[in-house]
Design a protein around this motif. Structure first.
Motif, PDB file in Angstrom:
ATOM      1  N   VAL A   1       0.819  -1.209   0.000  1.00 52.06           N
ATOM      2  CA  VAL A   1       0.000   0.000   0.000  1.00 52.06           C
ATOM      3  C   VAL A   1       0.856   1.263   0.000  1.00 52.06           C
ATOM      4  O   VAL A   1       0.537   2.234  -0.696  1.00 52.06           O
ATOM      5  CB  VAL A   1      -0.977  -0.013   1.192  1.00 52.06           C
ATOM      6  CG1 VAL A   1      -1.595   1.363   1.396  1.00 52.06           C
ATOM      7  CG2 VAL A   1      -2.071  -1.045   0.969  1.00 52.06           C
ATOM      8  N   ALA A   2       1.941   1.267   0.775  1.00 49.74           N
ATOM      9  CA  ALA A   2       2.794   2.465   0.827  1.00 49.74           C
ATOM     10  C   ALA A   2       3.345   2.807  -0.557  1.00 49.74           C
ATOM     11  O   ALA A   2       3.433   3.981  -0.933  1.00 49.74           O
ATOM     12  CB  ALA A   2       3.932   2.257   1.822  1.00 49.74           C
ATOM     13  N   LEU A   3       3.724   1.790  -1.308  1.00 49.97           N
ATOM     14  CA  LEU A   3       4.216   1.999  -2.676  1.00 49.97           C
ATOM     15  C   LEU A   3       3.107   2.546  -3.552  1.00 49.97           C
ATOM     16  O   LEU A   3       3.300   3.552  -4.273  1.00 49.97           O
ATOM     17  CB  LEU A   3       4.735   0.683  -3.247  1.00 49.97           C
ATOM     18  CG  LEU A   3       5.024   0.670  -4.754  1.00 49.97           C
ATOM     19  CD1 LEU A   3       6.232   1.543  -5.065  1.00 49.97           C
ATOM     20  CD2 LEU A   3       5.227  -0.752  -5.254  1.00 49.97           C
ATOM     21  N   GLN A   4       1.949   1.922  -3.507  1.00 48.61           N
ATOM     22  CA  GLN A   4       0.856   2.362  -4.373  1.00 48.61           C
ATOM     23  C   GLN A   4       0.402   3.780  -4.039  1.00 48.61           C
ATOM     24  O   GLN A   4       0.079   4.572  -4.934  1.00 48.61           O
ATOM     25  CB  GLN A   4      -0.315   1.386  -4.263  1.00 48.61           C
ATOM     26  CG  GLN A   4       0.002  -0.007  -4.797  1.00 48.61           C
ATOM     27  CD  GLN A   4      -1.254  -0.815  -5.007  1.00 48.61           C
ATOM     28  OE1 GLN A   4      -2.189  -0.369  -5.693  1.00 48.61           O
ATOM     29  NE2 GLN A   4      -1.317  -2.008  -4.427  1.00 48.61           N
ATOM     30  N   ARG A   5       0.399   4.109  -2.759  1.00 46.96           N
ATOM     31  CA  ARG A   5      -0.004   5.460  -2.358  1.00 46.96           C
ATOM     32  C   ARG A   5       0.975   6.506  -2.908  1.00 46.96           C
ATOM     33  O   ARG A   5       0.561   7.544  -3.448  1.00 46.96           O
ATOM     34  CB  ARG A   5      -0.084   5.548  -0.839  1.00 46.96           C
ATOM     35  CG  ARG A   5      -0.489   6.939  -0.341  1.00 46.96           C
ATOM     36  CD  ARG A   5      -0.690   6.962   1.155  1.00 46.96           C
ATOM     37  NE  ARG A   5      -1.874   6.195   1.548  1.00 46.96           N
ATOM     38  CZ  ARG A   5      -1.838   5.054   2.222  1.00 46.96           C
ATOM     39  NH1 ARG A   5      -0.679   4.548   2.604  1.00 46.96           N
ATOM     40  NH2 ARG A   5      -2.946   4.429   2.527  1.00 46.96           N
ATOM     41  N   ARG A   6       2.260   6.211  -2.794  1.00 48.78           N
ATOM     42  CA  ARG A   6       3.276   7.158  -3.288  1.00 48.78           C
ATOM     43  C   ARG A   6       3.199   7.318  -4.805  1.00 48.78           C
ATOM     44  O   ARG A   6       3.239   8.440  -5.330  1.00 48.78           O
ATOM     45  CB  ARG A   6       4.671   6.678  -2.873  1.00 48.78           C
ATOM     46  CG  ARG A   6       5.801   7.500  -3.482  1.00 48.78           C
ATOM     47  CD  ARG A   6       7.145   7.165  -2.878  1.00 48.78           C
ATOM     48  NE  ARG A   6       7.467   5.747  -2.939  1.00 48.78           N
ATOM     49  CZ  ARG A   6       7.938   5.125  -4.038  1.00 48.78           C
ATOM     50  NH1 ARG A   6       8.096   5.808  -5.164  1.00 48.78           N
ATOM     51  NH2 ARG A   6       8.223   3.840  -3.993  1.00 48.78           N
ATOM     52  N   VAL A   7       3.062   6.224  -5.518  1.00 47.84           N
ATOM     53  CA  VAL A   7       3.014   6.283  -6.975  1.00 47.84           C
ATOM     54  C   VAL A   7       1.764   7.027  -7.444  1.00 47.84           C
ATOM     55  O   VAL A   7       1.822   7.829  -8.390  1.00 47.84           O
ATOM     56  CB  VAL A   7       3.072   4.863  -7.573  1.00 47.84           C
ATOM     57  CG1 VAL A   7       2.821   4.899  -9.082  1.00 47.84           C
ATOM     58  CG2 VAL A   7       4.429   4.220  -7.289  1.00 47.84           C
ATOM     59  N   ALA A   8       0.635   6.787  -6.795  1.00 49.43           N
ATOM     60  CA  ALA A   8      -0.601   7.478  -7.173  1.00 49.43           C
ATOM     61  C   ALA A   8      -0.461   8.987  -7.012  1.00 49.43           C
ATOM     62  O   ALA A   8      -0.909   9.766  -7.870  1.00 49.43           O
ATOM     63  CB  ALA A   8      -1.769   6.967  -6.337  1.00 49.43           C
ATOM     64  N   ARG A   9       0.195   9.391  -5.948  1.00 42.20           N
ATOM     65  CA  ARG A   9       0.364  10.832  -5.707  1.00 42.20           C
ATOM     66  C   ARG A   9       1.377  11.437  -6.661  1.00 42.20           C
ATOM     67  O   ARG A   9       1.160  12.511  -7.237  1.00 42.20           O
ATOM     68  CB  ARG A   9       0.791  11.061  -4.263  1.00 42.20           C
ATOM     69  CG  ARG A   9      -0.332  10.843  -3.250  1.00 42.20           C
ATOM     70  CD  ARG A   9       0.158  10.998  -1.827  1.00 42.20           C
ATOM     71  NE  ARG A   9      -0.942  10.850  -0.859  1.00 42.20           N
ATOM     72  CZ  ARG A   9      -0.758  10.715   0.438  1.00 42.20           C
ATOM     73  NH1 ARG A   9       0.469  10.711   0.942  1.00 42.20           N
ATOM     74  NH2 ARG A   9      -1.796  10.584   1.241  1.00 42.20           N
ATOM     75  N   GLU A  10       2.507  10.744  -6.846  1.00 41.13           N
ATOM     76  CA  GLU A  10       3.572  11.288  -7.679  1.00 41.13           C
ATOM     77  C   GLU A  10       3.198  11.329  -9.155  1.00 41.13           C
ATOM     78  O   GLU A  10       3.559  12.266  -9.867  1.00 41.13           O
ATOM     79  CB  GLU A  10       4.847  10.466  -7.496  1.00 41.13           C
ATOM     80  CG  GLU A  10       5.484  10.604  -6.128  1.00 41.13           C
ATOM     81  CD  GLU A  10       6.703   9.715  -5.955  1.00 41.13           C
ATOM     82  OE1 GLU A  10       7.384   9.860  -4.918  1.00 41.13           O
ATOM     83  OE2 GLU A  10       6.987   8.874  -6.841  1.00 41.13           O
ATOM     84  N   ARG A  11       2.500  10.324  -9.615  1.00 37.36           N
ATOM     85  CA  ARG A  11       2.258  10.205 -11.046  1.00 37.36           C
ATOM     86  C   ARG A  11       0.895  10.731 -11.494  1.00 37.36           C
ATOM     87  O   ARG A  11       0.759  11.171 -12.637  1.00 37.36           O
ATOM     88  CB  ARG A  11       2.430   8.753 -11.491  1.00 37.36           C
ATOM     89  CG  ARG A  11       3.867   8.275 -11.291  1.00 37.36           C
ATOM     90  CD  ARG A  11       4.188   7.015 -12.030  1.00 37.36           C
ATOM     91  NE  ARG A  11       5.634   6.855 -12.176  1.00 37.36           N
ATOM     92  CZ  ARG A  11       6.214   5.999 -12.991  1.00 37.36           C
ATOM     93  NH1 ARG A  11       5.467   5.199 -13.742  1.00 37.36           N
ATOM     94  NH2 ARG A  11       7.519   5.930 -13.074  1.00 37.36           N
ATOM     95  N   LEU A  12      -0.098  10.684 -10.614  1.00 38.24           N
ATOM     96  CA  LEU A  12      -1.433  11.123 -11.000  1.00 38.24           C
ATOM     97  C   LEU A  12      -1.992  12.223 -10.108  1.00 38.24           C
ATOM     98  O   LEU A  12      -3.046  12.784 -10.414  1.00 38.24           O
ATOM     99  CB  LEU A  12      -2.403   9.926 -10.983  1.00 38.24           C
ATOM    100  CG  LEU A  12      -2.097   8.790 -11.970  1.00 38.24           C
ATOM    101  CD1 LEU A  12      -3.094   7.659 -11.772  1.00 38.24           C
ATOM    102  CD2 LEU A  12      -2.134   9.290 -13.402  1.00 38.24           C
TER     103      LEU A  12
END
Length: 226
Positions: free
Chosen positions: A186-197
């Motif tokens: 989840v920590a990875l997905q949360r960071r990627v969602a914020r950084e990329r979208l």
């Protein structure tokens, strides 16, 4: 006025539409259409353009289409949305690509392996990726057993072809993770969602294969996005 939505369900690596078989009847019972698209993950001549074309073809003639993409399907979803009108995109435990990025490049670009190892050490399960620990840990063994006949490898072609978009499509997009996903924590997905979208991450019960382990909860989430 009641509107029938078509959910275009895009699987992850391997491309087996079977992954969605527990969600499809629940969406249909709610009065909507569910099209689980089978992708030729083992075809050495098929890559992301072919995947996107198959999804577009599968929902031809439908007006209200929601693209739901799991894991590696996140690379196909924006290409579909760039090729035809869709109402929204839902990314489930998905790889979120940058324009022109390949799935092979994504792992290092987002630090996926480091995030997976960090989560494994924190929660005390093996760092070695095995099917039971990372994918089937919350899936009913009887359900998992029926999937063996549907499994196939994802050949290199799909990992080598770029996500052919100039920018993320101007389509409402939601990013949702299984709260117990061990493969993409989840920590990875949360960071990627914020950084990329620039989006916040939502969660549903389940691991990386939430459609198999918690189909009712995932279906409820999808219906609530309408």
């Amino acid at each position: 006025m009641w509107t029938v939505t078509t959910f275009a369900l895009v699987p992850g690596a391997g491309g087996a539409a079977w992954y969605w078989h527990r969600v499809v009847p629940l969406l249909e019972q709610a009065g909507h259409e569910a099209v689980a698209v089978d992708l030729p993950g083992d075809d050495p001549h098929a890559g992301l353009p072919e995947y996107a074309a198959l999804v577009v073809e599968a929902v031809a003639g439908r007006d209200d289409v929601v693209v739901v993409a799991q894991s590696m399907g996140g690379f196909t979803a924006p290409m579909v949305a760039a090729r035809r009108p869709v109402s929204r995109v839902v990314l489930l435990n998905a790889m979120v690509p940058l324009p022109g990025e390949t799935a092979g490049q994504w792992w290092d670009a987002v630090g996926s392996e480091e995030a997976r190892l960090t989560a494994a050490r924190a929660d005390g399960y093996t760092e070695d990726v095995d099917l039971d620990t990372y994918f089937l840990h919350d899936v009913d063994p009887a359900v998992a057993a029926t999937g063996e006949a549907h499994q196939r490898p994802e050949v290199d072609r799909a990992f080598e072809t770029p996500c052919d978009i100039a920018s993320w499509p101007d389509v409402p997009t939601r990013v949702v993770a299984g709260a117990d996903d061990r493969f993409f924590p989840v920590a990875l997905q949360r960071r990627v969602a914020r950084e990329r979208l620039g989006l916040d991450l939502e969660t549903v019960p389940g691991g990386h294969l939430a459609a198999l382990s918690h189909p009712a909860e995932l279906t409820a989430y999808l219906l609530a996005t309408l």
